[in-house]
Write a protein that holds these residues in place. Structure first.
Motif, PDB file in Angstrom:
ATOM      1  N   ARG A  83      48.357  35.365  44.203  1.00 17.91           N
ATOM      2  CA  ARG A  83      47.091  35.765  43.592  1.00 17.91           C
ATOM      3  C   ARG A  83      46.157  34.549  43.544  1.00 17.91           C
ATOM      4  O   ARG A  83      45.093  34.606  42.941  1.00 17.91           O
ATOM      5  N   ARG A 103      49.653  37.983  50.874  1.00 12.18           N
ATOM      6  CA  ARG A 103      49.841  39.072  49.911  1.00 12.18           C
ATOM      7  C   ARG A 103      50.887  38.706  48.869  1.00 12.18           C
ATOM      8  O   ARG A 103      51.158  39.480  47.963  1.00 12.18           O
ATOM      9  N   GLN A 137      42.672  46.700  49.912  1.00 12.26           N
ATOM     10  CA  GLN A 137      43.660  46.331  50.936  1.00 12.26           C
ATOM     11  C   GLN A 137      44.294  47.563  51.570  1.00 12.26           C
ATOM     12  O   GLN A 137      44.648  47.550  52.745  1.00 12.26           O
ATOM     13  N   GLY A 184      41.854  45.577  44.011  1.00 12.95           N
ATOM     14  CA  GLY A 184      42.300  44.750  45.142  1.00 12.95           C
ATOM     15  C   GLY A 184      43.262  45.535  46.028  1.00 12.95           C
ATOM     16  O   GLY A 184      43.179  45.486  47.257  1.00 12.95           O
ATOM     17  N   ASP A 185      44.168  46.291  45.396  1.00 16.91           N
ATOM     18  CA  ASP A 185      45.113  47.115  46.173  1.00 16.91           C
ATOM     19  C   ASP A 185      44.362  48.211  46.926  1.00 16.91           C
ATOM     20  O   ASP A 185      44.676  48.521  48.075  1.00 16.91           O
ATOM     21  N   ILE A 235      40.713  41.098  45.055  1.00 14.52           N
ATOM     22  CA  ILE A 235      42.141  40.818  45.270  1.00 14.52           C
ATOM     23  C   ILE A 235      42.634  39.714  44.324  1.00 14.52           C
ATOM     24  O   ILE A 235      43.696  39.815  43.723  1.00 14.52           O
TER      25      ILE A 235
END
Ligand code: SF4
Length: 368
Positions: free
Chosen positions: A33, A30, A189, A185-186, A133
């Motif tokens: 990128r 995390r 996740q 992406g957030d 992500i």
């Protein structure tokens, strides 16, 4: 919330993203990128918990930090780095796909789901994870965690493993990721994180849930009923015998053929059927073997019972491979089992077998 009201998606997304920004676990993948790093981590995370994956991921990225490094690495090396993570096909596919990325995409991972899906081993989930992500695309994903969370939030009455259940979940996930006001992406996740830490498989911690006011299963007092489960056929039981021939410094190991289960991994020779037959194939006297115990190892579709017998390792210049499941056999120094970096790949089952046979296997880097 009225019983049949759908969750307000805007408010749901806001609450979940706010919670994720505050509570997300600090995991190594995390902090980047880099699409390659995210791809490696997502491949390792399939069927495996984050806590287990962290040391494997760190080691893998240290040894093979780029897609070029992976593409050029011998398969044996990649399998050795994967040793103990299980589902070794993932490692082989990852390497094959890296070669394709270098050959056809100039070493850069494609950004779009359809192109990502053409890579070996990249399914809908992994393609969605990489696209959203690493590249911020509005790509959906559904894994076990997301399936559980959405099934409960929306009280979905189909088994997520059924074709209909899976279709409904993917459709919902696509709609949500397209609508969410924030980084896709957030969002993906955050859903996975909620499933991993709060909306867990056994008893979810609904009191701590950031989206509890939107949850239909909770509102109807039926959390335990979701996700729906249709009973599956019982797992097949496979019985094998394994022979551990060891001296104070070496143990005899055989390498499984690529096409076999655990292909490319090293293990004490084993076979279906009786001990006498396996001893015969190894050219040793079955009466010289002593029974050490039994190992039970559970895989997705089968439950393996392995009877372990131990004997002394005779001095011998040549060993014939004991059956069609193997393509190599040789005595291996016990010190090599725990060496770093690990030279050969072993499965967790092998570690269990060596422990039952009382051969020093503590150094083997394998998942318990
Ligand atoms: Fe899961 Fe409970 Fe949250 Fe519903 S309220 S999403 S069941 S943790």
């Amino acid at each position: 919330m009225p019983r049949d009201a759908p969750p307000s998606e805007e408010a749901l997304a806001r609450s979940l993203l706010r919670w994720y920004a505050r509570k997300r676990r600090d995991l190594p993948w995390r902090r980047t990128r880099d699409a390659y790093a995210i791809w490696v981590s997502e491949t390792m995370l399939q069927q495996t918990r984050s806590k287990t994956v962290v040391p494997y991921y760190d080691r893998f990225m240290r040894e093979l930090p780029t897609v070029h490094a992976l593409a050029e690495a011998p398969e044996e090396r990649v399998l050795a780095l994967w040793s103990g993570l299980g589902y070794y096909r993932r490692a082989r596919m990852l390497r094959a796909a890296a070669r394709r990325v270098v050959a056809s995409h100039g070493g850069r991972l494609p950004e779009e789901v359809p192109l990502l899906r053409q890579l070996e081993g990249v399914g809908d989930y992994t393609a969605g994870a990489i696209a959203s992500i690493a590249f911020g695309r509005r790509a959906a994903l559904v894994d076990g965690n997301v399936a559980r969370v959405l099934s409960r939030l929306y009280a979905i009455g189909d088994d997520p493993r059924s074709a209909r259940g899976s279709e409904r979940l993917w459709e919902l996930a696509r709609r949500l990721v397209a609508a969410v006001d924030g980084n896709p992406g957030d969002w993906n996740q955050a859903l996975m994180e909620l499933g991993a830490t709060v909306c867990t498989p056994g008893v979810p911690v609904c009191s701590d849930c950031p989206v509890k006011t939107h949850c239909r299963a909770l509102a109807t007092g039926a959390v335990a009923d979701f996700p729906k489960r249709v009973t599956r056929a019982a797992q097949a039981t496979v019985r094998r015998v394994a022979v551990v021939l060891a001296s104070s410094s070496q143990v005899l190991l055989a390498r499984r053929r690529k096409e076999a289960l655990f292909g490319g991994l090293w293990e004490p020779p084993s076979a279906k059927g009786g001990l006498a037959r396996l001893a015969d194939r190894l050219g040793i006297d079955a009466a010289s073997l002593r029974r050490s115990g039994e190992v039970v190892h559970v895989l997705t579709h089968r439950r393996m019972h392995v009877e372990v017998a131990r004997g002394a390792l005779p001095r011998r210049g040549h060993w014939a491979v004991p059956g069609s499941e193997y393509d190599a056999i040789e005595p291996v120094a016990l010190g090599e089992l725990g060496s770093e970096p690990q030279r050969r790949a072993y499965s967790t089952l092998t570690r269990k077998v060596l422990i039952v046979a009382n051969v020093a296997a503590g150094g083997l880097r394998l998942k318990r």
